[in-house]
Design an enzyme around this catalytic site. Structure first.
Site, PDB file in Angstrom:
ATOM      1  CG  ASP A  71      82.249  55.061  26.292  1.00 63.74           C
ATOM      2  OD1 ASP A  71      81.582  56.065  26.594  1.00 63.74           O
ATOM      3  OD2 ASP A  71      81.743  54.027  25.807  1.00 63.74           O
ATOM      4  CE1 TYR A  97      76.833  53.588  20.351  1.00 66.85           C
ATOM      5  CE2 TYR A  97      78.217  52.990  18.489  1.00 66.85           C
ATOM      6  CZ  TYR A  97      77.939  53.817  19.554  1.00 66.85           C
ATOM      7  OH  TYR A  97      78.765  54.887  19.820  1.00 66.85           O
ATOM      8  N   GLY A 135      77.049  49.016  31.105  1.00 65.90           N
ATOM      9  CA  GLY A 135      76.901  50.331  30.480  1.00 65.90           C
ATOM     10  C   GLY A 135      77.749  51.399  31.148  1.00 65.90           C
ATOM     11  NE  ARG A 145      80.524  56.318  29.159  1.00 65.65           N
ATOM     12  CZ  ARG A 145      79.602  55.389  29.251  1.00 65.65           C
ATOM     13  NH1 ARG A 145      79.122  55.011  30.424  1.00 65.65           N
ATOM     14  NH2 ARG A 145      79.143  54.799  28.162  1.00 65.65           N
TER      15      ARG A 145
HETATM   16  C1  GLA Z   1      78.469  53.861  23.998  1.00 60.21           C
HETATM   17  C2  GLA Z   1      79.621  54.288  23.087  1.00 60.21           C
HETATM   18  C3  GLA Z   1      79.877  55.791  23.210  1.00 60.21           C
HETATM   19  C4  GLA Z   1      78.585  56.585  23.029  1.00 60.21           C
HETATM   20  C5  GLA Z   1      77.465  56.019  23.910  1.00 60.21           C
HETATM   21  C6  GLA Z   1      76.140  56.685  23.657  1.00 60.21           C
HETATM   22  O1  GLA Z   1      78.841  54.013  25.340  1.00 60.21           O
HETATM   23  O2  GLA Z   1      80.789  53.587  23.413  1.00 60.21           O
HETATM   24  O3  GLA Z   1      80.849  56.186  22.275  1.00 60.21           O
HETATM   25  O4  GLA Z   1      78.210  56.639  21.686  1.00 60.21           O
HETATM   26  O5  GLA Z   1      77.305  54.629  23.723  1.00 60.21           O
HETATM   27  O6  GLA Z   1      76.180  58.017  24.054  1.00 60.21           O
END
Ligand code: GLA
Length: 391
Positions: A174, A224, A126, A30
């Site tokens: 995601d 994170y 990413g 995605r």
């Molecule tokens: C990662 C996480 C998502 C979201 C993004 C930031 O991709 O897996 O759940 O928190 O970071 O938007």
């Protein structure tokens, strides 16, 4: 024409294990258009599924041992049934084992499996290669056991696998977009109610351009989890002043201004990003529906600034790519996408300029860093599907 991932994984299963597939599943990576670091704060996100997919072929194991192989690494990884269902060593098989364990916990009978994986989603870029893997495993298992799982339940099962087996405290976005994406649409997801609404992105006059900084990001790196903890701290501090607040979704920018003296300063800046980003995401969905692409692009630019300055999850390579992108003819807006600290930028570009812009951004980034970035222009793709079922 070269084969797609869903075909390559079938070939790999046959080559490695001498068996045809019981079932095959596939799921997309995605790109998030806007709404970053809002999902675990009960906020809104606006991702779309990519056309690039992961494919998983699987069949019952002949001897009760779990076996995994991926086209990225031709060595077979093996586990006893007991080992496979425990967190144990963390590697790429964790995403598969976690999903299988989730099916068993939900009461489904899943035998030990041989699993082969092929993917066109760049790893660690990413673009949610891990969610694409989890969701394609889930789609293949659905095909094997002949029981379809409701989309929200499936996304939550895959998210749980990532939490428990991969040790990444990710949000809902995601896995949800990988399950529920639709060609030519983005998905506005309310991460509080889990309601998802399709928003068309089918206007041929604009395109989505993705450029990879080639800096690999690892969500398990601790930053994170630290951001999540800082958001929780902000909620705790604000709730002492206003008891109605249970997450940053409940916090407006006005409320934030009034509670500032009561909130730990770093947590306050994180909260300002989240509150602003939730508002931007709702405005962006309205702009997209109205065909106001210039307005959408401005919101992308604002999102990047907020992620860089208040949330501090960008890095110099992403900032550079965004700066270069914005100088190109036809580019309406650009921002980092995903968790940050590397990975990709996403930009909205007038279609007639998309390819020229991609080449120019790559050339300029290479001239300044010595690194050649991958880039591609993409439409919104479809979500997960079972490609072949056993029943
Ligand atoms: C990662 C996480 C998502 C979201 C993004 C930031 O991709 O897996 O759940 O928190 O970071 O938007």
């Amino acid at each position: 024409m070269s084969k797609i991932a869903a075909e390559r994984c079938e070939d790999l299963l046959l080559r490695q294990f001498g068996q045809g597939p019981g079932a095959v599943g596939s799921a997309p990576g995605r790109v998030n258009l806007i709404g970053e670091h809002t999902d675990y704060n009960d906020g809104f996100v606006l991702p779309m599924a990519l056309e690039r997919r992961t494919g998983v072929a699987l069949c019952p194991s002949p001897d009760c041992r779990w076996r995994f192989v991926s086209e990225h690494d031709d060595t077979v990884v093996e586990f006893s049934d007991e080992e496979a269902m425990q967190v144990g060593r963390r590697d790429w098989t964790s995403y598969c084992r976690g999903v299988a364990a989730g099916f068993r916990s939900a009461g489904h009978t899943v035998p030990p499996l041989c699993i082969a994986v092929a993917s066109d989603v760049p790893l660690g870029g990413g673009l949610s290669s891990s969610a694409a893997l989890e969701v394609s495993v889930a789609s293949a298992i659905e095909g094997l056991i002949g029981v379809p799982i409701e989309p929200v339940t499936k996304a939550l099962l895959c998210q749980k696998a990532e939490h428990e087996f991969a040790g990444v405290p990710c949000g809902y976005m995601d896995q949800a977009i990988s399950v529920m994406g639709r060609a030519d649409h983005a998905l506005l997801i309310d991460c509080r109610s889990l309601e998802a609404t399709l928003v068309p992105v089918s206007d041929g006059s604009v395109s989505v351009l993705i450029v990879n900084s080639m800096v690999r990001h690892e969500l398990s790196g601790g930053e994170y989890a630290q951001r999540r903890a800082q958001c929780e701290r902000a909620v705790k501090d604000i709730a002492r002043v206003d008891g109605a607040v249970s997450s940053l979704r409940d916090v407006s920018l006005d409320l934030l201004a009034t509670v500032r003296p009561h909130v730990e300063p770093i947590a306050w800046r994180r909260a300002r990003h989240v509150a602003g980003e939730i508002a931007r995401t709702l405005k962006a969905a309205v702009a997209l529906r109205a065909g106001d692409y210039a307005g959408f692009g401005r919101l992308m630019d604002e999102s990047h600034a907020s992620l860089r300055d208040d949330y501090e999850v960008s890095c110099k390579e992403l900032d550079l790519l965004v700066e270069i992108a914005r100088c190109q003819c036809g580019v309406l807006g650009a921002r980092m996408t995903g968790g940050g600290f590397g990975g990709c930028i996403v930009s909205l570009v007038a279609s007639e300029h998309a390819s020229t812009a991609g080449h120019a951004i790559a050339a300029s980034y290479f001239a300044q860093t010595g690194v050649r970035p991958d880039w591609f222009v993409t439409r919104a793709g479809d979500g997960a599907r079972t490609e072949r079922a056993a029943h």
